[in-house]
Design a protein around this motif. Structure first.
Motif, PDB file in Angstrom:
ATOM      1  N   LEU A 115     -48.897   1.905  -4.662  1.00  0.00           N
ATOM      2  CA  LEU A 115     -49.841   2.524  -5.582  1.00  0.00           C
ATOM      3  C   LEU A 115     -49.306   3.808  -6.203  1.00  0.00           C
ATOM      4  O   LEU A 115     -49.541   4.082  -7.387  1.00  0.00           O
ATOM      5  N   ALA A 116     -48.584   4.587  -5.422  1.00  0.00           N
ATOM      6  CA  ALA A 116     -48.078   5.863  -5.921  1.00  0.00           C
ATOM      7  C   ALA A 116     -47.025   5.688  -7.015  1.00  0.00           C
ATOM      8  O   ALA A 116     -46.715   6.641  -7.739  1.00  0.00           O
ATOM      9  N   LYS A 117     -46.468   4.486  -7.136  1.00  0.00           N
ATOM     10  CA  LYS A 117     -45.404   4.256  -8.121  1.00  0.00           C
ATOM     11  C   LYS A 117     -45.838   3.386  -9.297  1.00  0.00           C
ATOM     12  O   LYS A 117     -45.009   2.963 -10.102  1.00  0.00           O
ATOM     13  N   VAL A 118     -47.111   3.118  -9.404  1.00  0.00           N
ATOM     14  CA  VAL A 118     -47.609   2.308 -10.519  1.00  0.00           C
ATOM     15  C   VAL A 118     -47.496   3.104 -11.820  1.00  0.00           C
ATOM     16  O   VAL A 118     -47.860   4.287 -11.875  1.00  0.00           O
ATOM     17  N   ASP A 119     -46.976   2.475 -12.850  1.00  0.00           N
ATOM     18  CA  ASP A 119     -46.855   3.102 -14.162  1.00  0.00           C
ATOM     19  C   ASP A 119     -48.247   3.529 -14.653  1.00  0.00           C
ATOM     20  O   ASP A 119     -49.127   2.685 -14.834  1.00  0.00           O
ATOM     21  N   PRO A 120     -48.458   4.822 -14.864  1.00  0.00           N
ATOM     22  CA  PRO A 120     -49.795   5.291 -15.260  1.00  0.00           C
ATOM     23  C   PRO A 120     -50.242   4.782 -16.631  1.00  0.00           C
ATOM     24  O   PRO A 120     -51.433   4.844 -16.960  1.00  0.00           O
ATOM     25  N   THR A 121     -49.280   4.274 -17.420  1.00  0.00           N
ATOM     26  CA  THR A 121     -49.658   3.750 -18.744  1.00  0.00           C
ATOM     27  C   THR A 121     -50.004   2.265 -18.702  1.00  0.00           C
ATOM     28  O   THR A 121     -50.468   1.710 -19.695  1.00  0.00           O
ATOM     29  N   SER A 122     -49.772   1.614 -17.548  1.00  0.00           N
ATOM     30  CA  SER A 122     -50.101   0.199 -17.414  1.00  0.00           C
ATOM     31  C   SER A 122     -51.596   0.022 -17.239  1.00  0.00           C
ATOM     32  O   SER A 122     -52.331   0.992 -16.977  1.00  0.00           O
ATOM     33  N   GLU A 123     -52.068  -1.206 -17.379  1.00  0.00           N
ATOM     34  CA  GLU A 123     -53.502  -1.462 -17.223  1.00  0.00           C
ATOM     35  C   GLU A 123     -53.985  -1.066 -15.837  1.00  0.00           C
ATOM     36  O   GLU A 123     -55.009  -0.397 -15.683  1.00  0.00           O
ATOM     37  N   LEU A 124     -53.235  -1.486 -14.796  1.00  0.00           N
ATOM     38  CA  LEU A 124     -53.626  -1.124 -13.432  1.00  0.00           C
ATOM     39  C   LEU A 124     -53.500   0.376 -13.227  1.00  0.00           C
ATOM     40  O   LEU A 124     -54.344   0.992 -12.559  1.00  0.00           O
ATOM     41  N   GLY A 125     -52.452   0.975 -13.809  1.00  0.00           N
ATOM     42  CA  GLY A 125     -52.264   2.417 -13.684  1.00  0.00           C
ATOM     43  C   GLY A 125     -53.425   3.203 -14.255  1.00  0.00           C
ATOM     44  O   GLY A 125     -53.850   4.222 -13.691  1.00  0.00           O
ATOM     45  N   LYS A 126     -53.974   2.743 -15.357  1.00  0.00           N
ATOM     46  CA  LYS A 126     -55.127   3.414 -15.957  1.00  0.00           C
ATOM     47  C   LYS A 126     -56.357   3.303 -15.071  1.00  0.00           C
ATOM     48  O   LYS A 126     -57.165   4.246 -14.976  1.00  0.00           O
ATOM     49  N   VAL A 127     -56.505   2.154 -14.411  1.00  0.00           N
ATOM     50  CA  VAL A 127     -57.626   1.981 -13.474  1.00  0.00           C
ATOM     51  C   VAL A 127     -57.469   2.927 -12.289  1.00  0.00           C
ATOM     52  O   VAL A 127     -58.426   3.606 -11.883  1.00  0.00           O
ATOM     53  N   LEU A 128     -56.264   2.995 -11.745  1.00  0.00           N
ATOM     54  CA  LEU A 128     -56.019   3.882 -10.601  1.00  0.00           C
ATOM     55  C   LEU A 128     -56.273   5.342 -10.977  1.00  0.00           C
ATOM     56  O   LEU A 128     -56.840   6.104 -10.187  1.00  0.00           O
ATOM     57  N   ALA A 129     -55.846   5.724 -12.176  1.00  0.00           N
ATOM     58  CA  ALA A 129     -56.020   7.112 -12.619  1.00  0.00           C
ATOM     59  C   ALA A 129     -57.490   7.518 -12.656  1.00  0.00           C
ATOM     60  O   ALA A 129     -57.835   8.683 -12.400  1.00  0.00           O
ATOM     61  N   LYS A 130     -58.354   6.579 -12.949  1.00  0.00           N
ATOM     62  CA  LYS A 130     -59.792   6.869 -12.998  1.00  0.00           C
ATOM     63  C   LYS A 130     -60.353   7.198 -11.623  1.00  0.00           C
ATOM     64  O   LYS A 130     -61.452   7.743 -11.493  1.00  0.00           O
ATOM     65  N   HIS A 131     -59.596   6.847 -10.579  1.00  0.00           N
ATOM     66  CA  HIS A 131     -60.066   7.054  -9.202  1.00  0.00           C
ATOM     67  C   HIS A 131     -59.069   7.902  -8.407  1.00  0.00           C
ATOM     68  O   HIS A 131     -58.870   7.695  -7.207  1.00  0.00           O
ATOM     69  N   ASP A 132     -58.442   8.859  -9.089  1.00  0.00           N
ATOM     70  CA  ASP A 132     -57.501   9.803  -8.455  1.00  0.00           C
ATOM     71  C   ASP A 132     -56.349   9.097  -7.750  1.00  0.00           C
ATOM     72  O   ASP A 132     -55.850   9.565  -6.720  1.00  0.00           O
ATOM     73  N   GLY A 133     -55.936   7.952  -8.293  1.00  0.00           N
ATOM     74  CA  GLY A 133     -54.803   7.231  -7.720  1.00  0.00           C
ATOM     75  C   GLY A 133     -55.157   6.354  -6.538  1.00  0.00           C
ATOM     76  O   GLY A 133     -54.285   5.697  -5.969  1.00  0.00           O
ATOM     77  N   LEU A 134     -56.438   6.331  -6.161  1.00  0.00           N
ATOM     78  CA  LEU A 134     -56.867   5.551  -4.996  1.00  0.00           C
ATOM     79  C   LEU A 134     -57.283   4.140  -5.406  1.00  0.00           C
ATOM     80  O   LEU A 134     -57.668   3.902  -6.552  1.00  0.00           O
ATOM     81  N   TRP A 135     -57.219   3.223  -4.452  1.00  0.00           N
ATOM     82  CA  TRP A 135     -57.743   1.879  -4.675  1.00  0.00           C
ATOM     83  C   TRP A 135     -59.250   1.971  -4.833  1.00  0.00           C
ATOM     84  O   TRP A 135     -59.872   2.935  -4.378  1.00  0.00           O
ATOM     85  N   SER A 136     -59.831   0.989  -5.468  1.00  0.00           N
ATOM     86  CA  SER A 136     -61.261   1.064  -5.786  1.00  0.00           C
ATOM     87  C   SER A 136     -61.799  -0.333  -6.044  1.00  0.00           C
ATOM     88  O   SER A 136     -61.025  -1.282  -6.248  1.00  0.00           O
ATOM     89  N   PRO A 137     -63.131  -0.493  -6.062  1.00  0.00           N
ATOM     90  CA  PRO A 137     -63.705  -1.788  -6.442  1.00  0.00           C
ATOM     91  C   PRO A 137     -63.231  -2.237  -7.829  1.00  0.00           C
ATOM     92  O   PRO A 137     -62.999  -3.420  -8.062  1.00  0.00           O
ATOM     93  N   GLU A 138     -63.055  -1.288  -8.739  1.00  0.00           N
ATOM     94  CA  GLU A 138     -62.573  -1.632 -10.084  1.00  0.00           C
ATOM     95  C   GLU A 138     -61.142  -2.158 -10.035  1.00  0.00           C
ATOM     96  O   GLU A 138     -60.804  -3.127 -10.737  1.00  0.00           O
ATOM     97  N   ALA A 139     -60.302  -1.535  -9.218  1.00  0.00           N
ATOM     98  CA  ALA A 139     -58.917  -1.994  -9.093  1.00  0.00           C
ATOM     99  C   ALA A 139     -58.868  -3.382  -8.464  1.00  0.00           C
ATOM    100  O   ALA A 139     -58.076  -4.241  -8.882  1.00  0.00           O
ATOM    101  N   GLU A 140     -59.701  -3.603  -7.458  1.00  0.00           N
ATOM    102  CA  GLU A 140     -59.753  -4.931  -6.841  1.00  0.00           C
ATOM    103  C   GLU A 140     -60.152  -5.981  -7.867  1.00  0.00           C
ATOM    104  O   GLU A 140     -59.555  -7.068  -7.930  1.00  0.00           O
TER     105      GLU A 140
END
Length: 412
Positions: free
Chosen positions: A375-400
């Motif tokens: 998770l710490a190395k996910v490209d912040p500009t990718s779709e998943l990276g944008k989802v992670l950024a919304k949750h301070d880099g943490l996994w979330s129901p949205e990421a799942e």
């Protein structure tokens, strides 16, 4: 019905393969698995193979599904259990069946139930022992982490202290006491921190040690508390005597009421005993790999200062139900312990290399096919990276949900 799963055939012999499930019996339940988090116990299982106490004798001809921290959805309920469970319900399983006549448990011993599989058959004994538990959380990964949290709850419940002027005990950690987690920045240590600062009985001071400053800094950032004094201490390259001096000074030389040894290192366990104050309790939380593991304990303190020692190996059905309730309530954010996610195709390699991979919990989505993601190395500009950024880099129901909607199925 066909299922695809990760099965163990022997030492370091893990295979992802498709197999046929039999029709369920009247006392069984058919279910999907949506998520499974990895435990170091699965690594130990893979290393020991048939030498493990929970595996069948002939794994080569009787392979077992692995993975025991799983959650999913019920597909079909046998007649016996239709008054208690129904198709469409989300569930978690407490794999520790706690039976006297056999050590066999889900994720170690059975051909058709384990967390690293697309579809499973839940046998009658799981329901008989109240180990199939409805889950009302927001995401399946939360359900997977009920089992690890149940282990923490069990450990906290197993602590005991004397009721003054009696030889009766009050169970649990000491209220407003000093609590020490030795080696406490791994996934289980983080869950213990979270539980300690959010449970009804809180310590006055919580001290966490490790030899990795980055992990200590991450833990301190993830778990702030206004009610508990928190200290994160790096003991790297310190002698046992220096560690003792530092850890005692952290609590004004009062000593500790509760110490959890989250690592199995003999000198550290001995140190743990020396750090206890009168009526203190040492919990050997980490399971030693070596069956001859020994450490020194001062029995003068056992006799005169009422030093206590305990240990727990997994939770039980009651602990699992409590964990499910706490997680579903949102009291704890268990996503904080997840550092990697992966599809079933990457589960064998990841299981075998957990120590080398490092980090926290590895979360598997068994119905999906994708390589392990840190998770710490996910490209912040990718779709998943944008989802992670919304949750301070943490996994979330949205990421799942993103994973379940966008990654290909393992059977595709």
């Amino acid at each position: 019905m066909k299922s695809t799963g990760l099965r163990i055939y022997g030492k370091e012999d893990l295979r992802i393969e498709e197999f046929e499930l039999p029709e369920i019996k009247e006392d069984e339940i058919l279910a999907t698995v949506v998520s499974d988090t990895m435990c170091m116990s699965s690594w130990k299982l893979a290393k020991e193979g048939e030498d493990h106490k929970k595996t069948p004798e002939d794994l080569k001809n009787n392979p077992a599904l692995i993975g025991h921290e799983f959650a999913g959805k019920i597909l079909k309920v046998g007649k016996k259990w239709q008054d208690k469970f129904s198709a469409g319900e989300d569930y978690v399983v407490q794999p520790n069946l706690a039976r006297d006549d056999t050590p066999f448990v889900p994720g170690y011993s059975y051909p058709y139930i384990g967390g690293d599989a697309t579809v499973i058959i839940i046998p009658n004994e799981v329901m008989e022992l109240n180990c199939l538990i409805p889950f009302k959380g927001k995401a399946y990964y939360e359900g997977s982490l009920c089992e690890p949290l149940s282990c923490v709850i069990a450990a906290f419940d197993a602590q005991f202290h004397l009721i003054p002027h009696t030889y009766n005990h009050e169970m649990g950690i000491k209220k407003n006491g000093n609590l020490l987690l030795l080696g406490g920045t791994g996934p289980m240590g983080l869950l213990a921190i979270d539980y300690a600062i959010h449970s009804n009985v809180k310590p006055k001071t919580l001290v966490v040690t490790d030899i990795n400053q980055e992990k200590l800094d991450r833990a301190e950032k993830l778990y702030p508390s206004d009610e508990v004094k928190m200290l994160f201490i790096n003991v790297n390259n310190l002698s046992i005597e220096k560690q003792k001096e530092l850890l005692l000074s952290a609590v004004d030389n009062e000593g500790y009421d509760d110490v959890f040894s989250m690592i199995s290192v003999a000198p550290i366990v001995t140190l743990a005993g020396e750090l206890l104050r009168a009526d203190g309790c040492l919990n050997q939380f980490a399971g030693p790999v070596n069956k001859d593991f020994k450490a020194t304990l001062n029995f003068y303190d056992v006799h005169y200062n009422f030093t206590h020692v305990t240990g727990t190996s997994g939770g039980n059905a009651e602990n699992e139900a409590k964990a499910a309730e706490i997680i579903a309530s949102g009291k704890l954010n268990v996503a904080k312990v997840i550092t990697h996610v992966l599809g079933l195709n990457a589960a064998a390699e990841t299981t075998l290399n957990q120590p080398e991979i490092g980090g926290g919990k590895k979360l598997t989505y068994p119905t999906k096919k994708f390589e392990r993601i840190e998770l710490a190395k996910v490209d912040p500009t990718s779709e998943l990276g944008k989802v992670l950024a919304k949750h301070d880099g943490l996994w979330s129901p949205e990421a799942e949900q993103w994973i379940l909607e966008n990654e290909p199925d393992i059977t595709a």
